[in-house]
Design a protein around this motif. Structure first.
Motif, PDB file in Angstrom:
ATOM      1  N   ARG A 142      -8.398 -87.635  -0.866  1.00  0.00           N
ATOM      2  CA  ARG A 142      -8.203 -88.430   0.351  1.00  0.00           C
ATOM      3  C   ARG A 142      -7.166 -89.536   0.152  1.00  0.00           C
ATOM      4  O   ARG A 142      -6.243 -89.675   0.947  1.00  0.00           O
ATOM      5  CB  ARG A 142      -9.541 -89.031   0.782  1.00  0.00           C
ATOM      6  N   MET A 143      -7.306 -90.337  -0.896  1.00  0.00           N
ATOM      7  CA  MET A 143      -6.376 -91.451  -1.103  1.00  0.00           C
ATOM      8  C   MET A 143      -4.976 -90.951  -1.436  1.00  0.00           C
ATOM      9  O   MET A 143      -3.994 -91.598  -1.096  1.00  0.00           O
ATOM     10  CB  MET A 143      -6.885 -92.398  -2.192  1.00  0.00           C
ATOM     11  N   GLU A 144      -4.869 -89.803  -2.097  1.00  0.00           N
ATOM     12  CA  GLU A 144      -3.552 -89.237  -2.378  1.00  0.00           C
ATOM     13  C   GLU A 144      -2.849 -88.880  -1.075  1.00  0.00           C
ATOM     14  O   GLU A 144      -1.654 -89.128  -0.920  1.00  0.00           O
ATOM     15  CB  GLU A 144      -3.686 -87.996  -3.267  1.00  0.00           C
ATOM     16  N   ILE A 145      -3.587 -88.329  -0.131  1.00  0.00           N
ATOM     17  CA  ILE A 145      -3.000 -87.980   1.174  1.00  0.00           C
ATOM     18  C   ILE A 145      -2.633 -89.251   1.938  1.00  0.00           C
ATOM     19  O   ILE A 145      -1.545 -89.352   2.510  1.00  0.00           O
ATOM     20  CB  ILE A 145      -3.962 -87.112   2.003  1.00  0.00           C
ATOM     21  N   LEU A 146      -3.516 -90.233   1.918  1.00  0.00           N
ATOM     22  CA  LEU A 146      -3.248 -91.474   2.650  1.00  0.00           C
ATOM     23  C   LEU A 146      -2.052 -92.239   2.092  1.00  0.00           C
ATOM     24  O   LEU A 146      -1.403 -92.991   2.810  1.00  0.00           O
ATOM     25  CB  LEU A 146      -4.497 -92.366   2.638  1.00  0.00           C
ATOM     26  N   GLU A 147      -1.749 -92.042   0.819  1.00  0.00           N
ATOM     27  CA  GLU A 147      -0.636 -92.761   0.187  1.00  0.00           C
ATOM     28  C   GLU A 147       0.687 -92.007   0.268  1.00  0.00           C
ATOM     29  O   GLU A 147       1.689 -92.463  -0.283  1.00  0.00           O
ATOM     30  CB  GLU A 147      -0.982 -93.062  -1.270  1.00  0.00           C
ATOM     31  N   ILE A 148       0.728 -90.867   0.960  1.00  0.00           N
ATOM     32  CA  ILE A 148       1.981 -90.112   1.094  1.00  0.00           C
ATOM     33  C   ILE A 148       3.006 -90.960   1.853  1.00  0.00           C
ATOM     34  O   ILE A 148       2.704 -91.551   2.890  1.00  0.00           O
ATOM     35  CB  ILE A 148       1.756 -88.785   1.852  1.00  0.00           C
ATOM     36  N   ARG A 149       4.202 -91.034   1.322  1.00  0.00           N
ATOM     37  CA  ARG A 149       5.317 -91.732   1.959  1.00  0.00           C
ATOM     38  C   ARG A 149       6.465 -90.736   2.130  1.00  0.00           C
ATOM     39  O   ARG A 149       6.581 -89.770   1.375  1.00  0.00           O
ATOM     40  CB  ARG A 149       5.786 -92.934   1.108  1.00  0.00           C
ATOM     41  N   ARG A 150       7.324 -90.979   3.087  1.00  0.00           N
ATOM     42  CA  ARG A 150       8.432 -90.058   3.354  1.00  0.00           C
ATOM     43  C   ARG A 150       9.259 -89.779   2.109  1.00  0.00           C
ATOM     44  O   ARG A 150       9.687 -88.648   1.882  1.00  0.00           O
ATOM     45  CB  ARG A 150       9.337 -90.608   4.454  1.00  0.00           C
TER      46      ARG A 150
END
Length: 132
Positions: A93-101
């Motif tokens: 979950r946190m890996e997905i939430l921390e995705i940046r362009r």
């Protein structure tokens, strides 16, 4: 003086996993104290609690289809891509939430995960990433 909860049913015991994490901190501190010369030897052998092996639950194909359909219909437009990325990459979950362009390479279809648990990782984007 500690106050007792009003409702005794809210009392709970500490899980073995929580105790083990606390014991790991104490063990690490003892090791560092020896390493730094603060003490000559470890003062005790710290035994850990036995933890139950948790069961991993996998979604069936039908459950995945239903989850994706519900995500498409959700009023929050971010739910669908979140679910597709999570199901397609197994990212946390946190890996997905921390995705940046800047961490996404659409030509190579990869997502760079700088704070992945364990090490830096790249994950392939799901095949249907163009849908969102």
């Amino acid at each position: 003086m500690k106050q007792k909860p009003k409702d005794a049913t809210k009392l709970k015991t500490t899980s073995p996993g929580t105790v083990n994490r606390e014991l790991a901190v104490i063990s690490h501190l003892c090791n560092k104290a020896v390493e730094w010369g603060w003490i000559d030897r470890r003062p005790a052998i710290i035994k850990r609690c036995r933890e139950e092996q948790s069961r991993i639950t996998y979604l069936t194909s039908e459950q995945i289809k239903r989850l994706i359909e519900c995500a498409k219909q959700d009023q929050n437009p971010q739910i669908y891509p979140f679910m597709v990325i999570g199901l397609g990459t197994s990212m946390r979950r946190m890996e997905i939430l921390e995705i940046r362009r800047e961490n996404v390479n659409l030509k190579q279809r990869t997502i760079y995960i700088p704070n992945a648990k364990g090490e830096h990782v790249s994950s392939l984007l799901p095949g249907n990433w163009q849908n969102f």
